[in-house]
Motif scaffolding. Structure first.
Motif, short mmCIF file in Angstrom:
data_model
loop_
_atom_site.label_atom_id
_atom_site.label_comp_id
_atom_site.label_asym_id
_atom_site.label_seq_id
_atom_site.Cartn_x
_atom_site.Cartn_y
_atom_site.Cartn_z
N LEU A 77 0.82 -1.21 0.00
CA LEU A 77 0.00 0.00 0.00
C LEU A 77 0.86 1.26 0.00
N LEU A 78 1.95 1.25 0.78
CA LEU A 78 2.79 2.44 0.87
C LEU A 78 4.26 2.18 0.60
N LEU A 79 4.63 0.95 0.24
CA LEU A 79 6.04 0.63 0.04
C LEU A 79 6.74 1.54 -0.97
N PRO A 80 6.12 1.88 -2.14
CA PRO A 80 6.83 2.72 -3.10
C PRO A 80 7.16 4.11 -2.57
N LEU A 81 6.50 4.55 -1.50
CA LEU A 81 6.69 5.90 -0.97
C LEU A 81 7.45 5.92 0.35
N ALA A 82 7.77 4.75 0.86
CA ALA A 82 8.31 4.65 2.22
C ALA A 82 9.69 5.29 2.36
N ASP A 83 10.59 4.98 1.45
CA ASP A 83 11.97 5.47 1.61
C ASP A 83 12.05 6.98 1.51
N ALA A 84 11.34 7.55 0.56
CA ALA A 84 11.41 9.01 0.35
C ALA A 84 10.84 9.78 1.53
N HIS A 85 9.91 9.15 2.25
CA HIS A 85 9.23 9.86 3.34
C HIS A 85 9.57 9.29 4.71
N ARG A 86 10.58 8.42 4.77
CA ARG A 86 11.09 7.89 6.04
C ARG A 86 9.99 7.20 6.84
N LEU A 87 9.26 6.30 6.16
CA LEU A 87 8.19 5.53 6.80
C LEU A 87 8.70 4.14 7.14
#
Length: 230
Positions: A77-87
């Motif tokens: 659900l959020l993996l593609p955005l995790a690294d850029a937003h420190r999730l």
């Protein structure tokens, strides 16, 4: 829903009420960045963890899959955005085909999530805790998030059916999205009723409706993360 004065769970409130006891503790040696299995402390099906690169603190996001789904689907659900937003992502696997609340009431899934949270909060520096999910996972994320608003400060619910906290603590902010053409959980009887009710109860809610069906478009995921970190 009621608003108790105490910041922590009452003695009579436990896992059967959806209450979580995990809290941030002394940070131990953290695992390296990347995606890795998340062992179930009771020996069940493993979940997944994703650690972004770089030092913390991170925002911890617990992601809950839909009915019949998998930890992989929750993580995605959020993996593609995790690294850029420190999730820092945790994706548990439901004990059964869906989460305990939907089937028989709070129970084994609450205990497992609580144990996984305690491990993560004792291992990584965390500046906020979010519960998120899709479909049944969104309903469960809302229910646990509203129950544990003294731990969870934000909830992301993609196409939820309902929220069913037995008790409430705190007022976490909430993001809800839903497809206008959803035939699985029709928006008219789900989010279009749920969101106004949450507003009435004093929860700050961001609502995003889109023209598609029972899914989470990429733009909705980006909007949810921008809301979460911004």
């Amino acid at each position: 829903m009621t608003e108790p004065a105490a910041p922590h769970r009452r003695p009579e409130e436990g896992h059967r009420h959806g209450r979580l006891s995990a809290r941030a503790t002394v940070v131990a040696q953290a695992a390296p960045p990347g995606t890795s299995p998340l062992a179930d402390p009771w020996g069940g099906r493993p979940g997944l963890r994703h650690v972004p690169p770089g030092d913390g603190p991170y925002r911890l996001v617990v992601l809950l899959h839909g009915a019949g789904g998998s930890a992989e689907q929750g993580l995605d659900l959020l993996l593609p955005l995790a690294d850029a937003h420190r999730l820092l992502l945790l994706a548990p696997q439901a004990t059964a085909s869906t989460w305990d609340l939907i089937a028989e009431g709070y129970g084994p899934d609450v205990a497992r999530i609580d144990a996984l949270l305690a491990e993560a909060l004792g291992t990584y520096p965390v500046h906020g805790v979010t519960f998120g999910g899709f479909s049944d996972g969104a309903s469960y994320a809302l229910s646990l998030g509203l129950t544990n608003g003294d731990l969870v400060d934000a909830v992301v619910a993609f196409s939820p059916g309902f929220a069913a906290p037995l008790v409430t603590h705190g007022r976490p902010r909430v993001f809800v999205s839903h497809g206008a053409a959803d035939r699985v959980l029709p928006v008219d009887v789900c989010s279009r009723r749920l969101v106004p009710r949450l507003h009435t109860l004093g929860y700050p809610v961001e609502y995003a409706e889109f023209p598609d069906g029972h899914e989470v478009p990429a733009e909705i995921r980006r909007r949810a993360v921008d809301w979460l970190v911004g």
